[in-house]
Design an enzyme around this catalytic site. Structure first.
Site, PDB file in Angstrom:
ATOM      1  CE  LYS A   1      -0.293  -0.374   5.028  1.00  8.31           C
ATOM      2  NZ  LYS A   1      -1.042  -0.993   6.140  1.00  8.31           N
TER       3      LYS A   1
ATOM      4  NE  ARG B   1      -6.540   0.020  10.781  1.00  8.84           N
ATOM      5  CZ  ARG B   1      -5.343  -0.222  10.275  1.00  8.84           C
ATOM      6  NH1 ARG B   1      -4.411   0.729  10.329  1.00  8.84           N
ATOM      7  NH2 ARG B   1      -5.033  -1.388   9.754  1.00  8.84           N
TER       8      ARG B   1
ATOM      9  CE1 TYR C   1      14.637  32.433   5.808  1.00  8.42           C
ATOM     10  CE2 TYR C   1      14.699  30.054   5.514  1.00  8.42           C
ATOM     11  CZ  TYR C   1      14.442  31.317   5.021  1.00  8.42           C
ATOM     12  OH  TYR C   1      13.983  31.458   3.741  1.00  8.42           O
TER      13      TYR C   1
ATOM     14  CG  MET D   1      10.360  24.566   1.297  1.00  8.01           C
ATOM     15  SD  MET D   1       9.314  25.684   0.353  1.00  8.01           S
ATOM     16  CE  MET D   1       8.530  26.632   1.657  1.00  8.01           C
TER      17      MET D   1
HETATM   18  C1  LIG Z   1      -0.293  -2.054   6.740  1.00 10.99           C
HETATM   19  C2  LIG Z   1      -0.909  -3.376   7.004  1.00 10.99           C
HETATM   20  C3  LIG Z   1      -0.130  -4.545   7.055  1.00 10.99           C
HETATM   21  C4  LIG Z   1       1.381  -4.528   7.011  1.00 10.99           C
HETATM   22  O1  LIG Z   1       1.865  -4.025   8.234  1.00 10.99           O
HETATM   23  P1  LIG Z   1       3.433  -3.893   8.576  1.00 10.99           P
HETATM   24  O2  LIG Z   1       3.450  -3.463   9.997  1.00 10.99           O
HETATM   25  O3  LIG Z   1       3.973  -2.857   7.672  1.00 10.99           O
HETATM   26  O4  LIG Z   1       4.036  -5.223   8.351  1.00 10.99           O
HETATM   27  C5  LIG Z   1      -0.793  -5.762   7.164  1.00 10.99           C
HETATM   28  N1  LIG Z   1      -2.143  -5.813   7.274  1.00 10.99           N
HETATM   29  C6  LIG Z   1      -2.918  -4.703   7.259  1.00 10.99           C
HETATM   30  C7  LIG Z   1      -4.382  -4.840   7.403  1.00 10.99           C
HETATM   31  C8  LIG Z   1      -2.325  -3.453   7.146  1.00 10.99           C
HETATM   32  O5  LIG Z   1      -3.096  -2.357   7.169  1.00 10.99           O
END
Ligand SMILES: *Cc1c(COP(=O)(O)O)cnc(C)c1O
Length: 350
Positions: A37, A132, A246, A294
């Site tokens: 992701k 969640r 700065y 920046m």
């Molecule tokens: C992001 C995520 C993972 C991977 O988690 P890591 O801590 O990066 O290994 C696995 N399952 C779900 C549902 C996630 O949201």
């Protein structure tokens, strides 16, 4: 002369080895997927997924449908692409066209999927305490029979505290997941990187590592994956009593050689890190002086014999997690923030 650019070096051999190590820990009868992701944790989802497929990954997880559509065209047909946000309104055409597998998170999503994509495989996510994403136990109970008749390809949940092995939530969620899924004729998945490290009882049929593949905690034994070099664009001698940056916050107490490098807080190098942050030239630490701008940072290179072409922020001397700790965050955020901002150089190592 070759133009020098800030470059994020990505060791693809290390990504593959880290995944193989997580797969070995998951167990030989367990499938190990990969979570890519947020554009593969900032490192490029398509490229990283091809690298992982070469290592043996056949199940990929992304957050959103759009990410899944892109991944499908990069990967071709011989793998499963799961969508963690499930089946949202309007999603059916793309889910079908790209053969994506939504992970349904509510009774409402289940109903939508059954009415719009009855022939498209799906998975289910149950909430076991993180609150969640996923169905509450009562909600699951209300669709359990029809969902099982339709035949999900996977039932999963997610651990809230897996990074802390001693945390009581781990056993609580494990029990809840067992209670909800015991006896169901379906493959099960509970663990991300942290859960893999908790041991066999947490692995079920499929594990879903993300950060561990990219060298981040809690997988402390991982091989480092990224390093980041930033070009020096100017340097000058600063006399005692002269200020740098700065606010004229930093004042030299002796004659110093100050390098200006071509990156700043707009490039993910958080402003509150400096002064106090350290860059490296080889093994030699070079402290940031003055405020981080920046797109520029001033660094004291007085200890070096000559002015280097670039300085290193991440590498053998400073891991993603050391940087994250200094910034008051976690490796996941460092990767996703830095990854999108630099030219990427993918390389293989021994
Ligand atoms: C992001 C995520 C993972 C991977 O988690 P890591 O801590 O990066 O290994 C696995 N399952 C779900 C549902 C996630 O949201």
């Amino acid at each position: 002369m070759e133009m020098i650019e800030s470059t994020l070096h990505i060791n693809v051999t290390a990504v593959q080895e880290n995944w193989r190590a997580l797969h070995a820990m998951s167990g030989s009868d367990v499938e190990t997927g990969a979570v890519v992701k947020a554009d593969g944790y900032g490192l490029g989802a398509a490229r990283i997924s091809l690298i992982l497929r070469q290592a043996g990954v056949r199940s990929f997880f992304v957050a959103q449908m759009g990410e899944g559509v892109e991944l499908r065209s990069a990967l071709g047909d011989d793998c499963t692409i799961y969508i963690l946000t499930g089946h949202l309104p309007g999603g059916a055409p793309n889910l079908k066209r790209s053969a994506l597998t939504p992970i349904l998170n509510s009774a409402e999503q289940f109903a939508r999927h059954m009415s719009q994509c009855p022939d498209l495989p799906f998975a289910l996510q149950l909430d076991t305490g993180m609150n969640r994403l996923g169905m509450e136990p009562r909600e699951f109970a209300s669709i359990r029979e029809s969902a099982m008749r339709a035949g999900p390809v996977l039932v999963m949940s997610h651990l809230a505290c897996a990074e802390e092995p001693g945390h009581g939530m781990n056993a609580t969620q494990l029990n809840e997941f067992r209670l909800l899924t015991e006896g169901l004729q379906v493959r099960r998945s509970l663990s991300a990187t942290g859960g893999i490290l908790l041991g066999e009882g947490y692995h079920f049929d499929l594990t879903r590592p993300g950060i561990g593949m990219f060298g981040g905690l809690p997988f402390a034994a991982a091989r480092p994956v990224i390093s980041l070099d930033i070009p020096v664009i100017q340097h000058r001698i600063v006399k005692p009593g002269e200020a740098v940056g700065y606010g004229a916050d930093w004042v030299a107490d002796s004659t110093r050689n100050i390098a200006t490098i071509s990156a700043g807080y707009a490039d993910g190098i958080f402003r509150h890190l400096g002064p106090g942050a350290v860059f490296y030239s080889g093994d030699r630490p070079c402290p940031v002086v003055g405020r981080i701008s920046m797109d520029l940072i001033t660094v004291d290179i007085s200890d070096l014999e000559k002015t280097p072409e670039s300085l290193q922020l991440l590498g053998p001397n400073c891991s993603v997690d050391q940087f994250a700790e200094a910034a008051g965050t976690i490796g996941h955020e460092v990767l996703t923030v830095l990854g999108s901002r630099y030219r990427k150089n993918y390389f293989k190592s021994d």
